[in-house]
Design a protein around this motif. Structure first.
Motif, PDB file in Angstrom:
ATOM      1  N   TRP A 118       0.713  -1.216  -0.032  1.00  0.00           N
ATOM      2  CA  TRP A 118      -0.142   0.087  -0.128  1.00  0.00           C
ATOM      3  C   TRP A 118       0.969   0.972   0.349  1.00  0.00           C
ATOM      4  N   VAL A 119       0.577   2.427  -0.935  1.00  0.00           N
ATOM      5  CA  VAL A 119       1.195   3.489  -0.487  1.00  0.00           C
ATOM      6  C   VAL A 119      -0.374   4.979  -0.985  1.00  0.00           C
ATOM      7  N   ARG A 120       0.678   5.973   0.385  1.00  0.00           N
ATOM      8  CA  ARG A 120      -0.227   6.304   1.487  1.00  0.00           C
ATOM      9  C   ARG A 120      -0.168   7.983  -0.158  1.00  0.00           C
ATOM     10  N   ARG A 121      -0.881   7.750  -0.696  1.00  0.00           N
ATOM     11  CA  ARG A 121      -1.321   9.128  -1.894  1.00  0.00           C
ATOM     12  C   ARG A 121      -1.534  10.441  -1.491  1.00  0.00           C
ATOM     13  N   TYR A 122      -2.085  10.790   0.169  1.00  0.00           N
ATOM     14  CA  TYR A 122      -2.937  11.867   0.428  1.00  0.00           C
ATOM     15  C   TYR A 122      -3.077  11.866   1.669  1.00  0.00           C
ATOM     16  N   ALA A 123      -3.342  12.748   2.443  1.00  0.00           N
ATOM     17  CA  ALA A 123      -3.302  13.044   4.221  1.00  0.00           C
ATOM     18  C   ALA A 123      -3.923  14.622   4.109  1.00  0.00           C
ATOM     19  N   ASN A 124      -4.859  14.562   4.604  1.00  0.00           N
ATOM     20  CA  ASN A 124      -5.221  15.847   5.475  1.00  0.00           C
ATOM     21  C   ASN A 124      -5.578  16.163   6.560  1.00  0.00           C
ATOM     22  N   PRO A 125      -5.312  16.402   7.602  1.00  0.00           N
ATOM     23  CA  PRO A 125      -5.607  15.979   8.853  1.00  0.00           C
ATOM     24  C   PRO A 125      -7.176  16.927   9.264  1.00  0.00           C
ATOM     25  N   MET A 126      -7.557  17.817   8.191  1.00  0.00           N
ATOM     26  CA  MET A 126      -8.537  18.157   8.392  1.00  0.00           C
ATOM     27  C   MET A 126      -9.388  18.048   8.072  1.00  0.00           C
ATOM     28  N   ASN A 127      -9.158  16.507   6.739  1.00  0.00           N
ATOM     29  CA  ASN A 127     -11.003  16.115   6.968  1.00  0.00           C
ATOM     30  C   ASN A 127     -10.240  14.557   7.414  1.00  0.00           C
ATOM     31  N   LYS A 128     -11.860  13.570   7.576  1.00  0.00           N
ATOM     32  CA  LYS A 128     -12.263  12.783   8.197  1.00  0.00           C
ATOM     33  C   LYS A 128     -13.140  12.108   6.367  1.00  0.00           C
ATOM     34  N   PHE A 129     -12.563  10.891   5.865  1.00  0.00           N
ATOM     35  CA  PHE A 129     -13.058  10.266   4.912  1.00  0.00           C
ATOM     36  C   PHE A 129     -13.943   8.928   5.522  1.00  0.00           C
ATOM     37  N   THR A 130     -15.350   9.434   4.670  1.00  0.00           N
ATOM     38  CA  THR A 130     -15.938   7.767   5.247  1.00  0.00           C
ATOM     39  C   THR A 130     -16.195   6.865   4.516  1.00  0.00           C
ATOM     40  N   ASP A 131     -16.156   7.294   2.820  1.00  0.00           N
ATOM     41  CA  ASP A 131     -16.936   6.205   2.397  1.00  0.00           C
ATOM     42  C   ASP A 131     -16.920   6.711   0.842  1.00  0.00           C
ATOM     43  N   ILE A 132     -15.700   5.592   0.328  1.00  0.00           N
ATOM     44  CA  ILE A 132     -15.567   5.819  -1.405  1.00  0.00           C
ATOM     45  C   ILE A 132     -16.594   4.285  -2.140  1.00  0.00           C
ATOM     46  N   ILE A 133     -16.487   4.770  -3.115  1.00  0.00           N
ATOM     47  CA  ILE A 133     -17.054   4.486  -4.254  1.00  0.00           C
ATOM     48  C   ILE A 133     -16.322   3.946  -6.013  1.00  0.00           C
ATOM     49  N   TRP A 134     -16.599   3.407  -6.886  1.00  0.00           N
ATOM     50  CA  TRP A 134     -15.742   3.856  -7.898  1.00  0.00           C
ATOM     51  C   TRP A 134     -17.813   3.094  -8.968  1.00  0.00           C
ATOM     52  N   THR A 135     -17.351   4.318 -10.209  1.00  0.00           N
ATOM     53  CA  THR A 135     -18.245   4.442 -11.150  1.00  0.00           C
ATOM     54  C   THR A 135     -18.056   4.103 -12.274  1.00  0.00           C
ATOM     55  N   GLY A 136     -17.357   3.631 -12.067  1.00  0.00           N
ATOM     56  CA  GLY A 136     -16.974   3.092 -13.771  1.00  0.00           C
ATOM     57  C   GLY A 136     -15.981   4.450 -14.154  1.00  0.00           C
ATOM     58  N   THR A 137     -16.039   5.118 -13.573  1.00  0.00           N
ATOM     59  CA  THR A 137     -14.958   6.335 -14.452  1.00  0.00           C
ATOM     60  C   THR A 137     -14.649   6.958 -13.551  1.00  0.00           C
ATOM     61  N   TYR A 138     -15.496   7.456 -12.180  1.00  0.00           N
ATOM     62  CA  TYR A 138     -14.727   8.320 -10.988  1.00  0.00           C
ATOM     63  C   TYR A 138     -15.002   6.769 -10.114  1.00  0.00           C
ATOM     64  N   PHE A 139     -13.663   7.624  -9.169  1.00  0.00           N
ATOM     65  CA  PHE A 139     -13.709   6.686  -7.961  1.00  0.00           C
ATOM     66  C   PHE A 139     -13.877   8.252  -7.343  1.00  0.00           C
ATOM     67  N   VAL A 140     -15.136   8.393  -6.189  1.00  0.00           N
ATOM     68  CA  VAL A 140     -15.797   9.486  -4.917  1.00  0.00           C
ATOM     69  C   VAL A 140     -16.027   9.262  -4.433  1.00  0.00           C
ATOM     70  N   ILE A 141     -14.927  10.257  -3.638  1.00  0.00           N
ATOM     71  CA  ILE A 141     -14.450   9.361  -2.206  1.00  0.00           C
ATOM     72  C   ILE A 141     -15.739  10.598  -1.232  1.00  0.00           C
ATOM     73  N   LEU A 142     -15.572  10.419  -0.263  1.00  0.00           N
ATOM     74  CA  LEU A 142     -17.154  11.757   0.214  1.00  0.00           C
ATOM     75  C   LEU A 142     -16.305  11.933   2.128  1.00  0.00           C
ATOM     76  N   ALA A 143     -16.092  13.334   2.080  1.00  0.00           N
ATOM     77  CA  ALA A 143     -15.939  13.632   3.478  1.00  0.00           C
ATOM     78  C   ALA A 143     -16.714  14.313   3.927  1.00  0.00           C
ATOM     79  N   GLN A 144     -16.580  14.558   5.050  1.00  0.00           N
ATOM     80  CA  GLN A 144     -17.513  15.328   5.722  1.00  0.00           C
ATOM     81  C   GLN A 144     -18.510  15.934   5.562  1.00  0.00           C
ATOM     82  N   LYS A 145     -18.336  16.929   4.320  1.00  0.00           N
ATOM     83  CA  LYS A 145     -18.468  18.386   4.001  1.00  0.00           C
ATOM     84  C   LYS A 145     -18.608  17.964   2.410  1.00  0.00           C
ATOM     85  N   SER A 146     -17.917  17.576   1.729  1.00  0.00           N
ATOM     86  CA  SER A 146     -17.626  17.683   0.390  1.00  0.00           C
ATOM     87  C   SER A 146     -16.674  16.653  -0.051  1.00  0.00           C
TER      88      SER A 146
END
Length: 191
Positions: A116-144
């Motif tokens: 596993w490779v660390r790609r991103y970290a932002n201590p001000m964010n909490k990512f709660t969910d991720i999906i693949w749409t067939g074209t895009y990965f979509v990550i859900l943060a608390q307000k974005s």
């Protein structure tokens, strides 16, 4: 009482008993078709699992303190070093890349499920969910939400400033997001 009335009453009682018998049989069949579940206790240090994902070959779980494990049969599990001790909340893949996300804005990726490779970290964010749409990965943060076509480069999309976002899914034509105040947000921009 005439013989006719006696036969009619007998027939009514017989029909009533047959109806009761069919009702009992139906109820027994209905309750016997319930799904049964087996509890599997993987030999992974006691941590909480937050998400599970099947990529067609292996099943992966992620959880608290960076716990990650894989299994080819759902019974025997092997712990994987995720490279983080932060909570991992969700995992998905697109056939070429696995992506796991978590607290402190953690995004980690793997092409083989083991390294596993660390790609991103932002201590001000909490990512709660991720999906693949067939074209895009979509990550859900608390307000974005964040989107990426490759799982490496991410674009942030602000959604709101009020309620906390809770879940994301793809229905084949649009992304649907829920929040903790019973709102539903949709977008078809990720096709």
């Amino acid at each position: 009482m005439s013989r006719f009335h006696h036969c009619a009453n007998y027939l009514k009682r017989t029909i009533f008993l047959i109806q009761i018998l069919f009702f009992i049989i139906f109820c027994v069949q209905s309750t016997s078709s319930q799904v049964s579940w087996d509890i599997i206790n993987p030999s992974i240090p006691a941590k909480t699992f937050n998400d599970v994902y099947w990529n067609g070959e292996k099943c992966y779980v992620v959880g608290t303190q960076g716990v990650m494990a894989s299994s080819i049969d759902g019974i025997n599990w092997t712990e994987i070093n995720s490279g983080t001790t932060h909570n991992l909340n969700s995992i998905t893949g697109n056939g070429n890349l696995l992506v796991a996300v978590g607290d402190t804005g953690m995004i980690i990726t793997s092409v083989d499920g083991d390294n596993w490779v660390r790609r991103y970290a932002n201590p001000m964010n909490k990512f709660t969910d991720i999906i693949w749409t067939g074209t895009y990965f979509v990550i859900l943060a608390q307000k974005s939400c964040l989107t990426s076509t490759d799982g490496i480069n991410w674009v942030t999309h602000e959604i709101l400033t009020g309620p906390l976002l809770t879940s994301v899914t793809w229905d084949g034509s649009q992304v649907l997001i829920t929040d903790n105040q019973s709102h539903l947000y949709t977008s078809s921009d990720f096709i």
